[in-house]
Design a protein around this motif. Structure first.
Motif, PDB file in Angstrom:
ATOM      1  N   ALA A  54       1.320 -28.269  52.065  1.00 38.33           N
ATOM      2  CA  ALA A  54       0.421 -28.686  53.151  1.00 38.33           C
ATOM      3  C   ALA A  54      -1.037 -28.443  52.684  1.00 38.33           C
ATOM      4  CB  ALA A  54       0.441 -27.730  54.494  1.00 38.33           C
ATOM      5  N   VAL A  55      -1.425 -27.986  51.475  1.00 41.08           N
ATOM      6  CA  VAL A  55      -2.753 -27.920  51.145  1.00 41.08           C
ATOM      7  C   VAL A  55      -2.441 -27.227  49.470  1.00 41.08           C
ATOM      8  CG1 VAL A  55      -5.027 -26.832  51.178  1.00 41.08           C
ATOM      9  CG2 VAL A  55      -3.936 -27.140  53.240  1.00 41.08           C
ATOM     10  N   PHE A  56      -3.153 -27.935  48.813  1.00 38.68           N
ATOM     11  CA  PHE A  56      -3.559 -27.266  47.342  1.00 38.68           C
ATOM     12  C   PHE A  56      -4.757 -27.842  47.023  1.00 38.68           C
ATOM     13  CE2 PHE A  56      -3.015 -28.135  42.703  1.00 38.68           C
ATOM     14  CZ  PHE A  56      -3.141 -26.902  42.253  1.00 38.68           C
ATOM     15  N   ARG A  57      -5.530 -26.609  46.496  1.00 39.25           N
ATOM     16  CA  ARG A  57      -6.849 -26.917  46.498  1.00 39.25           C
ATOM     17  C   ARG A  57      -7.257 -25.796  45.104  1.00 39.25           C
ATOM     18  NH1 ARG A  57     -11.551 -30.012  47.065  1.00 39.25           N
ATOM     19  NH2 ARG A  57     -13.212 -29.009  46.215  1.00 39.25           N
ATOM     20  N   ASN A  58      -7.591 -26.581  43.881  1.00 35.55           N
ATOM     21  CA  ASN A  58      -8.019 -25.760  42.871  1.00 35.55           C
ATOM     22  C   ASN A  58      -9.229 -26.013  42.483  1.00 35.55           C
ATOM     23  OD1 ASN A  58      -7.637 -24.312  40.323  1.00 35.55           O
ATOM     24  ND2 ASN A  58      -6.681 -25.857  39.255  1.00 35.55           N
ATOM     25  N   GLU A  59     -10.127 -24.703  42.357  1.00 40.37           N
ATOM     26  CA  GLU A  59     -11.546 -24.923  41.780  1.00 40.37           C
ATOM     27  C   GLU A  59     -11.835 -24.369  40.609  1.00 40.37           C
ATOM     28  OE1 GLU A  59     -14.198 -24.191  45.121  1.00 40.37           O
ATOM     29  OE2 GLU A  59     -13.606 -25.914  46.232  1.00 40.37           O
ATOM     30  N   GLY A  60     -10.642 -24.416  39.599  1.00 40.47           N
ATOM     31  CA  GLY A  60     -11.071 -23.696  38.600  1.00 40.47           C
ATOM     32  C   GLY A  60     -10.302 -22.302  37.989  1.00 40.47           C
ATOM     33  N   ALA A  61      -9.060 -22.192  38.838  1.00 40.94           N
ATOM     34  CA  ALA A  61      -8.161 -21.059  38.507  1.00 40.94           C
ATOM     35  C   ALA A  61      -7.337 -21.365  37.417  1.00 40.94           C
ATOM     36  CB  ALA A  61      -7.563 -20.911  39.841  1.00 40.94           C
ATOM     37  N   GLY A  62      -7.416 -22.401  36.954  1.00 39.86           N
ATOM     38  CA  GLY A  62      -6.445 -22.644  35.368  1.00 39.86           C
ATOM     39  C   GLY A  62      -5.877 -24.145  35.745  1.00 39.86           C
ATOM     40  N   LEU A  63      -4.798 -24.303  35.005  1.00 42.54           N
ATOM     41  CA  LEU A  63      -4.267 -25.557  34.939  1.00 42.54           C
ATOM     42  C   LEU A  63      -3.681 -25.831  36.174  1.00 42.54           C
ATOM     43  CD1 LEU A  63      -3.947 -28.258  33.080  1.00 42.54           C
ATOM     44  CD2 LEU A  63      -1.933 -27.034  32.419  1.00 42.54           C
TER      45      LEU A  63
END
Length: 126
Positions: A54-63
């Motif tokens: 439903a949600v995926f947000r990555n702001e620099g946690a890794g690849l």
């Protein structure tokens, strides 16, 4: 706050919920830089089945693709053998290859919604 920066939060402004009714797994990295939400619903009106990212947000946690692979292992521990799927809004993201991080994690485009969202899926290994 991480969720509020995800494009799906824009359409849910009236609600404070990240995920709707059903069963869910909410994953947050230790540094609060990535959020992943799985949702399993008994009834859906979109014809999809399985477990929804439903949600995926990555702001620099890794690849991003590596985070997706980790999240898959967690969801399959809880619901083994289930199909995984997600929607990607090509018009709302800044990418010439919408869903690229999912594709790098082995997901494939399997359709398009009536509103123009790409549907990506990953099937469990046999």
């Amino acid at each position: 706050m991480l969720y509020e920066r995800h494009y799906s939060a824009r359409k849910n402004r009236k609600s404070k919920q990240i995920v709707g009714p059903g069963y869910s797994i909410v994953l947050l990295t230790h540094d609060d830089k990535a959020l992943f939400v799985w949702q399993k619903q008994k009834y859906r009106n979109d014809g999809q089945h399985g477990i929804n990212c439903a949600v995926f947000r990555n702001e620099g946690a890794g690849l991003a693709s590596a985070l997706i692979l980790e999240a898959e292992q967690i969801v399959w521990q809880r619901w083994p053998g289930e199909r995984l799927y997600t929607y990607v809004a090509p018009k709302l993201i800044d990418s010439i290859n919408p869903g690229c991080c999912f594709k790098k994690a082995g997901w494939r485009v399997c359709g398009e919604s009536g509103s123009g969202l790409l549907i990506l899926e990953k099937l469990p290994e046999a």
